[in-house]
Design a protein around this motif. Structure first.
Motif, mmCIF file in Angstrom:
data_model
loop_
_atom_site.group_PDB
_atom_site.id
_atom_site.type_symbol
_atom_site.label_atom_id
_atom_site.label_comp_id
_atom_site.label_asym_id
_atom_site.label_seq_id
_atom_site.Cartn_x
_atom_site.Cartn_y
_atom_site.Cartn_z
ATOM 1 N N ILE A 148 0.457 1.679 -5.280
ATOM 2 C CA ILE A 148 0.195 0.776 -4.156
ATOM 3 C C ILE A 148 1.499 0.459 -3.426
ATOM 4 N N ALA A 149 2.563 0.179 -4.192
ATOM 5 C CA ALA A 149 3.864 -0.117 -3.573
ATOM 6 C C ALA A 149 4.390 1.086 -2.795
ATOM 7 N N ASP A 150 4.166 2.290 -3.321
ATOM 8 C CA ASP A 150 4.571 3.502 -2.600
ATOM 9 C C ASP A 150 3.897 3.562 -1.230
ATOM 10 N N VAL A 151 2.584 3.308 -1.207
ATOM 11 C CA VAL A 151 1.847 3.375 0.054
ATOM 12 C C VAL A 151 2.289 2.257 0.991
ATOM 13 N N GLN A 152 2.556 1.081 0.455
ATOM 14 C CA GLN A 152 3.071 0.002 1.291
ATOM 15 C C GLN A 152 4.379 0.416 1.964
ATOM 16 N N GLN A 153 5.254 1.088 1.228
ATOM 17 C CA GLN A 153 6.505 1.553 1.812
ATOM 18 C C GLN A 153 6.255 2.599 2.885
ATOM 19 N N GLN A 154 5.316 3.513 2.623
ATOM 20 C CA GLN A 154 4.989 4.542 3.610
ATOM 21 C C GLN A 154 4.467 3.915 4.902
ATOM 22 N N LEU A 155 3.621 2.906 4.768
ATOM 23 C CA LEU A 155 3.072 2.242 5.947
ATOM 24 C C LEU A 155 4.132 1.416 6.667
ATOM 25 N N LEU A 156 5.021 0.808 5.902
ATOM 26 C CA LEU A 156 6.124 0.071 6.519
ATOM 27 C C LEU A 156 6.962 1.005 7.392
ATOM 28 N N SER A 208 9.701 0.567 -2.183
ATOM 29 C CA SER A 208 10.174 1.691 -2.990
ATOM 30 C C SER A 208 10.898 1.204 -4.232
ATOM 31 N N LEU A 209 11.727 0.189 -4.076
ATOM 32 C CA LEU A 209 12.431 -0.367 -5.227
ATOM 33 C C LEU A 209 11.456 -1.001 -6.207
ATOM 34 N N ARG A 210 10.409 -1.636 -5.688
ATOM 35 C CA ARG A 210 9.388 -2.227 -6.568
ATOM 36 C C ARG A 210 8.662 -1.133 -7.342
ATOM 37 N N ALA A 211 8.299 -0.061 -6.650
ATOM 38 C CA ALA A 211 7.609 1.044 -7.321
ATOM 39 C C ALA A 211 8.491 1.654 -8.403
ATOM 40 N N GLN A 212 9.759 1.818 -8.102
ATOM 41 C CA GLN A 212 10.697 2.377 -9.077
ATOM 42 C C GLN A 212 10.781 1.487 -10.316
ATOM 43 N N ARG A 213 10.876 0.193 -10.108
ATOM 44 C CA ARG A 213 10.968 -0.733 -11.236
ATOM 45 C C ARG A 213 9.677 -0.735 -12.055
ATOM 46 N N LEU A 214 8.537 -0.691 -11.378
ATOM 47 C CA LEU A 214 7.258 -0.681 -12.079
ATOM 48 C C LEU A 214 7.135 0.543 -12.972
ATOM 49 N N ARG A 215 7.556 1.692 -12.485
ATOM 50 C CA ARG A 215 7.463 2.903 -13.298
ATOM 51 C C ARG A 215 8.418 2.841 -14.488
ATOM 52 N N LEU A 246 15.511 -17.983 2.600
ATOM 53 C CA LEU A 246 15.905 -16.586 2.714
ATOM 54 C C LEU A 246 14.685 -15.793 3.167
ATOM 55 N N LEU A 247 14.676 -15.379 4.426
ATOM 56 C CA LEU A 247 13.568 -14.571 4.917
ATOM 57 C C LEU A 247 13.645 -13.177 4.291
ATOM 58 N N PRO A 248 12.514 -12.502 4.123
ATOM 59 C CA PRO A 248 12.526 -11.210 3.420
ATOM 60 C C PRO A 248 13.251 -10.137 4.211
ATOM 61 N N GLU A 249 13.919 -9.264 3.498
ATOM 62 C CA GLU A 249 14.498 -8.057 4.082
ATOM 63 C C GLU A 249 13.549 -6.905 3.776
ATOM 64 N N LEU A 250 13.337 -6.042 4.730
ATOM 65 C CA LEU A 250 12.367 -4.962 4.567
ATOM 66 C C LEU A 250 13.020 -3.761 3.877
ATOM 67 N N GLY A 251 13.598 -2.864 4.620
ATOM 68 C CA GLY A 251 14.319 -1.753 4.010
ATOM 69 C C GLY A 251 13.481 -0.981 3.011
ATOM 70 N N LEU A 252 13.976 -0.881 1.779
ATOM 71 C CA LEU A 252 13.301 -0.146 0.709
ATOM 72 C C LEU A 252 12.609 -1.094 -0.262
ATOM 73 N N ARG A 253 12.156 -2.224 0.227
ATOM 74 C CA ARG A 253 11.560 -3.254 -0.633
ATOM 75 C C ARG A 253 10.494 -2.669 -1.565
ATOM 76 N N LEU A 261 11.419 -9.109 -9.016
ATOM 77 C CA LEU A 261 10.645 -10.269 -9.432
ATOM 78 C C LEU A 261 9.156 -9.997 -9.564
ATOM 79 N N VAL A 262 8.518 -9.401 -8.572
ATOM 80 C CA VAL A 262 7.072 -9.170 -8.629
ATOM 81 C C VAL A 262 6.726 -8.204 -9.754
ATOM 82 N N ALA A 263 7.500 -7.128 -9.883
ATOM 83 C CA ALA A 263 7.250 -6.148 -10.936
ATOM 84 C C ALA A 263 7.463 -6.760 -12.317
ATOM 85 N N ASP A 264 8.559 -7.459 -12.493
ATOM 86 C CA ASP A 264 8.857 -8.027 -13.807
ATOM 87 C C ASP A 264 7.911 -9.158 -14.169
#
Length: 303
Positions: free
Chosen positions: A57-65, A32-39, A23-30, A272-275
């Motif tokens: 860091i995840a927020d900035v990654q999403q902004q750069l994406l 942003s969803l991680r940042a939301q879960r982390l918070r 399963l290749l990664p899907e980009l989208g809100l990847r 997964l990464v956040a948890d």
């Protein structure tokens, strides 16, 4: 060699049965969803401050994406990588492109605002590195030579590398087929180690996929088999909850390693990464039993 092989999409193979090998990664809100879960996980957590920092860091990654996506020329070059055997994104050639270092510079600039003096010192050290030094540190990290790179610097360098490699993986014009054989300890896309494994729900319900800590691809591996040495006879499962644990650790008495397994059926909001980062108490308990982690969380480097 990994028994999951990538091929150009026009040569698609149905693989073995109905199981999707990769399963290749899907980009989208990847991110942003991680940042939301982390918070969410940071609330009343002993590591709350760090989880919130990683969310930044995840927020900035999403902004750069969104604002500086993978250049078209790099996308066009991906097909040629499938002409050779092995993981198409493995090797140091990917690091010769200046794009990932530009991502790193933008990442550091964005994080510098409102960061603590300690973090600013690390960010200053990273931005002071020239292209050759960054290339060397990235090589060391991708080769697993973590002792050669300051762990604080590694966090930011890897965040840029991960954003780069995840985009490369997402745009690969490839399919995958599972061949006879084992050797699935490493990602078939970039040859990196997994963060953890996931027992899927939905269309792949009950199947186990390992999740790459660099390019975030997922590849199939049968259950009740050590994800490190692939032995089957001496596995144990650990958790901090008695029933319906969303996080467990699979340990192997043959190679004395462990890797966590996550079950979204027990927590549909799981990321997964956040948890994985938020469940370090489980790592501590398993390591006290004499097992060493076989994978790497991209926000927790040794040192």
């Amino acid at each position: 060699m990994n028994s999951i092989h990538l091929t150009p999409v026009q040569e698609r193979s149905p693989g073995i049965g109905e199981i999707t090998a990769l399963l290749l990664p899907e980009l989208g809100l990847r991110y942003s969803l991680r940042a939301q879960r982390l918070r969410h996980l940071a609330a009343e957590h002993a590591m709350g401050d760090y989880l919130r920092f990683v969310a930044r860091i995840a927020d900035v990654q999403q902004q750069l994406l969104d604002s500086a996506p993978l250049p078209a020329a790099l996308k066009a070059s991906l097909a040629a990588r499938l002409e050779h055997p092995g993981a198409p994104l493995a090797g140091n050639a990917d690091l010769s492109e200046p794009y990932w270092q530009e991502l790193l510079r933008h990442l550091c600039e964005a994080l510098y605002i409102d960061s603590s003096p300690t973090i600013r010192t690390t960010l200053d050290a990273v931005t002071a590195l020239d292209a050759a030094a960054l290339h060397a540190k990235a090589q060391a990290l991708l080769a697993g030579r973590f002792a050669e790179v300051d762990s604080g610097q590694a966090l930011f360098i890897w965040a840029a590398l991960a954003l780069y490699f995840t985009q490369l993986a997402a745009h690969l014009p490839a399919s995958a087929k599972a061949c006879v054989g084992e050797h699935r300890q490493h990602c078939p896309v970039c040859a990196s180690t997994p963060v953890a494994s996931l027992i899927m729900s939905g269309a792949q319900a009950g199947l186990r996929y390992l999740h790459c800590g660099l390019c975030e691809s997922r590849w199939h591996m049968v259950r009740v088999k050590c994800s490190n040495c692939e032995a089957t006879g001496n596995l144990d499962y650990w958790s901090l909850e008695q029933h319906n644990a969303a996080a467990k650790a699979e340990s192997c008495g043959d190679c004395h390693s462990y890797l966590k397994v996550f079950y979204p059926e027990h927590d549909s909001a799981l990321e997964l990464v956040a948890d994985d980062l938020a469940s370090l108490a489980l790592d501590g308990e398993v390591e006290r039993q004499g097992f060493a982690r076989s994978g790497l969380n991209p926000f927790l480097f040794p040192g």
